[in-house]
Design an enzyme around this catalytic site. Structure first.
Site, PDB file in Angstrom:
ATOM      1  N   GLU A 183       2.138  -6.050   7.971  1.00  0.00           N
ATOM      2  CA  GLU A 183       1.119  -5.076   8.370  1.00  0.00           C
ATOM      3  C   GLU A 183       1.011  -4.876   9.883  1.00  0.00           C
ATOM      4  O   GLU A 183       0.800  -3.752  10.355  1.00  0.00           O
ATOM      5  CB  GLU A 183      -0.250  -5.482   7.795  1.00  0.00           C
TER       6      GLU A 183
ATOM      7  N   GLU B 211       0.361  -9.861  -1.412  1.00  0.00           N
ATOM      8  CA  GLU B 211      -1.031 -10.263  -1.609  1.00  0.00           C
ATOM      9  C   GLU B 211      -1.414 -10.290  -3.085  1.00  0.00           C
ATOM     10  O   GLU B 211      -2.229 -11.131  -3.496  1.00  0.00           O
ATOM     11  CB  GLU B 211      -1.939  -9.327  -0.819  1.00  0.00           C
TER      12      GLU B 211
ATOM     13  N   GLY C  80       0.819  -5.582   0.499  1.00  0.00           N
ATOM     14  CA  GLY C  80      -0.086  -5.726  -0.638  1.00  0.00           C
ATOM     15  C   GLY C  80       0.569  -6.293  -1.871  1.00  0.00           C
ATOM     16  O   GLY C  80      -0.106  -6.913  -2.705  1.00  0.00           O
TER      17      GLY C  80
ATOM     18  N   ALA D  92       0.830  -1.198   0.000  1.00  0.00           N
ATOM     19  CA  ALA D  92       0.000   0.000   0.000  1.00  0.00           C
ATOM     20  C   ALA D  92       0.869   1.255   0.000  1.00  0.00           C
ATOM     21  O   ALA D  92       1.983   1.268   0.537  1.00  0.00           O
ATOM     22  CB  ALA D  92      -0.915   0.006   1.216  1.00  0.00           C
TER      23      ALA D  92
END
Length: 261
Positions: free
Chosen positions: A136, A116, A113, A68
């Site tokens: 995170e 991910e 992310g 992110a």
């Protein structure tokens, strides 16, 4: 070649499509704009029946995706963060829900992310510079792009707990041992494109239905899963692809797949 802001779509032979994360100045950090672009690219590919396999790559030579965009996040109010959330979820689902096989070619940082995005693909190929993490909890959040679910499904509860609770980084070799990646090679992009080309040689109808049966059956009981498989078998067995496959086998030649039209 089709271009959208921050995402580039390159078409290769035989229906292989390369989706390039293309925000190199920010190491492909996922901003609101980039999430929107990824969603749009996924929607376009999902509707394109000529696509047979997708490879997710990066234009940055040291980073796949660092996750992110924390600089952007730092400037958001709580209300803005809540408003941003649905769009971010759609971006990760855009990859996860593609009907064709997807391969992540990772040879650099795949943080948060970014990890991910790789997990949203069916297969992950890692290069020697690959570095994975779901960090995170170290910055006061949790994986929110599918990491808690997809990592656990891919490598099991305890191994996923180790990575998520400690936020530690792992290289390609350890990722291979844990089952996070499927291949550890010198040239992740080249291997991924070759793998996609092999997949693209096979029946488009069969490959799509095989993926749908696998995805649909993985979270249900065996009996229901076998029913899902049976439905997809019928969809494939009575298609023009099946007729061409049998005919080509009898004639000892390569099939020319009718596909999805």
């Amino acid at each position: 070649m089709i271009e959208t802001p921050l995402i580039r779509i390159d078409r290769h032979d035989s229906g292989v499509v390369e989706v390039v994360l293309d925000r190199p100045e920010a190491m492909n950090a996922v901003s609101t704009q980039m999430a929107t672009a990824l969603t749009a690219a996924g929607a376009a590919l999902a509707d394109d029946t000529s696509v047979r396999a997708v490879v997710l790559t990066s234009s940055h030579d040291k980073a796949f995706c660092v996750g992110a965009d924390l600089k952007e996040r730092n400037g958001l109010t709580d209300e803005q963060l809540r408003a941003q959330r649905p769009g971010n979820r759609l971006a990760y689902r855009a990859l996860l829900d593609l009907p064709v096989p997807t391969i992540a070619a990772v040879d650099g940082y795949a943080m948060g992310g970014g990890c991910e995005l790789a997990l949203a693909c069916d297969l992950i190929v890692a290069g020697p510079r690959a570095l994975f993490a779901l960090p995170e909890v170290s910055v006061g959040v949790i994986p929110g792009g599918g990491g808690t679910q997809l990592m656990t499904r891919r490598i099991g509860w305890s191994r996923a707990a180790d990575l998520i609770f400690t936020a530690r980084r792992i290289g390609g070799e350890e990722a291979l041992r844990l089952g996070l990646v499927d291949r550890f090679v010198d040239d992740a992009k080249g291997e991924s494109l070759a793998l996609a080309s092999t997949i693209a040689e096979h029946s488009p109808v069969g490959v799509r239905n095989a993926k749908a049966a696998m995805r649909g059956g993985i979270e249900v009981g065996l009996d229901e899963g076998l029913d899902i498989e049976d439905a997809r078998w019928h969809d494939t067995a009575f298609s023009p692809d099946r007729a061409e496959g049998v005919r080509a086998f009898a004639e000892k030649r390569r099939p020319v797949w009718p596909g999805l039209g």
